[in-house]
Write an enzyme that holds these catalytic residues in place. Structure first.
Site, short mmCIF file in Angstrom:
data_model
loop_
_atom_site.label_atom_id
_atom_site.label_comp_id
_atom_site.label_asym_id
_atom_site.label_seq_id
_atom_site.Cartn_x
_atom_site.Cartn_y
_atom_site.Cartn_z
N HIS A 1 0.65 0.57 -3.01
CA HIS A 1 -0.49 -0.22 -2.58
C HIS A 1 -0.65 -0.23 -1.06
CE1 HIS A 1 -2.85 -3.86 -1.64
NE2 HIS A 1 -3.38 -3.71 -2.85
N SER B 1 -8.62 -5.69 -2.04
CA SER B 1 -7.71 -5.12 -1.03
C SER B 1 -8.35 -3.91 -0.37
CB SER B 1 -6.39 -4.70 -1.68
OG SER B 1 -5.66 -5.80 -2.10
N ASP C 1 1.71 -5.83 3.72
CA ASP C 1 1.48 -5.43 2.35
C ASP C 1 2.81 -5.18 1.63
OD1 ASP C 1 0.19 -3.91 0.03
OD2 ASP C 1 -1.54 -4.14 1.33
#
Length: 383
Positions: free
Chosen positions: A80, A242, A46
């Site tokens: 994130h 996600s 990620d």
């Protein structure tokens, strides 16, 4: 990501965790009596993972990242990757997110994503090298919350190699359904489980890409997430595939922890067999694939038969893919508690994109489970 409300983690623990509606909908407390993900390692590929958040302290295995691929692994550029790690394995300490598999461990990797400077992109490890390194490690699950509209032969080969080494790979189907709804990779590669996102009603998010790439669906809408890389507060109402991918990875970790002798094929087959759906398994939905994941249905059945160890449940005979149809949404839907309920009106929602979940608590209650998350769109430099 849509982030209208910020919540300071230390001051609003109950507020943040109460927004994780999918934990109660999936009956996480009951599952944790059987499995918490202990003994399972998950690679989070990620934007990097911050191992110092209260919820991730002691959960991130930084030393297991090869030094040649460690650049930026623990310096999340947006929040994130850290959010994905917390959704998977967060302890919930200090007001952080509570992971669905709180005793699993995370191995962090950063790859190049949009929003990075050119210098940062050039320094980021190559995804092909990352996937190969994970394939050669004792990580069991690879969580990939990034997407690209181009397929690369070397990337596909690396993913195939990882699958051959017994890894279970998950990736978000993408968040472009309202625009291009194009094929995105790695979710569209044959050896990757593509995950779409559903909301609290079990309806697929309007943004969630649909089509042949979708194999399973998981919660992803209205999930709290770190607002940014400052890690000062969480934000509400985040959406995207996600998050759904992270929930799917954590679900697999719960099952694998309870059945450490199972193979990736058997873990995946158990998720497919027990997924909530209102159509025959032989005709996967364009929107939800084989259905919404329900790991509890595996964990509560001590005699569950996972099938053959060496047969890929997503493989097709003679290389011919099974068509993913859009079954009617008016048929009875199997609920996560094993009963039946009515699916949403087919006239008001896209066919095959809804599934209502019934969860029985102190009193019978209709609980909607769904999700969305913001996918990272990776930019990729090529020689």
């Amino acid at each position: 990501m849509a982030l209208p409300v910020g919540l300071a983690p230390s001051a609003a623990a109950a507020d943040v965790q109460s927004q994780q509606w999918y934990l109660s909908a999936m009956k996480a407390d009951e599952m944790w009596k059987t499995s918490t993900g202990k003994g399972v390692k998950i690679a989070v590929v990620d934007t990097g993972v911050n191992p110092s958040t209260p919820s991730l302290q002691g959960q991130v295995l930084v030393d297991e990242v090869p030094k040649s691929l460690s650049y930026g692994a623990t310096k999340d550029i947006s929040g994130h990757g850290t959010t994905m790690a917390e959704i998977i394995a967060g302890t919930g300490h200090g007001g952080g997110l509570k992971g669905l598999a709180p005793d699993a461990k995370v191995v962090p990797y950063r790859v190049a994503v949009r929003g990075m400077s050119l210098s940062e992109q050039n320094k980021a490890p190559d995804p092909v090298a990352v996937i190969k390194a994970i394939a050669n490690s004792d990580v069991k699950i690879i969580n990939m919350s990034f997407a690209d509209d181009i397929s690369y032969d070397d990337e596909q080969a690396a993913i195939k190699y990882a699958a051959s080494k017994g890894k279970l790979l998950f990736a978000g189907s993408g968040n472009d359904a309202q625009t291009t709804n194009g094929k995105l990779y790695p979710a569209s590669y044959p050896d990757v489980v593509g995950v779409s996102a559903v909301d609290k009603t079990g309806t697929v998010g309007k943004f969630s890409n649909h089509g042949f790439s979708v194999d399973l669906a998981a919660p992803g809408v209205d999930i709290p997430a770190w607002c940014n890389a400052s890690f000062h507060s969480y934000c509400s109402h985040v959406y995207g595939t996600s998050d759904a991918t992270a929930v799917a990875s954590a679900s697999a970790a719960l099952i694998w922890s309870a059945h450490p002798d199972w193979t990736a094929n058997q873990v995946l087959r158990s998720l497919i067999d027990t997924a909530g759906r209102e159509w025959p398994k032989e005709t996967p939905s364009n929107y939800l694939g084989y259905g919404i994941i329900r790991p509890r249905k595996v964990l509560e059945n001590a005699h569950y038969n996972p099938g053959p160890a060496n047969v890929d449940p997503l493989a097709v005979e003679d290389g011919v893919a099974k068509p993913k149809t859009s079954p009617s949404a008016s048929a009875p839907a199997k609920s996560p508690s094993g009963g039946e309920t009515s699916a949403a009106d087919a006239g008001s929602k896209s066919s095959g994109n809804t599934l209502t979940w019934v969860v029985v608590g102190a009193a019978a209650a209709l609980v909607v489970i769904g999700g969305a998350a913001f996918a990272v769109i990776r930019s990729r430099r090529r020689a």
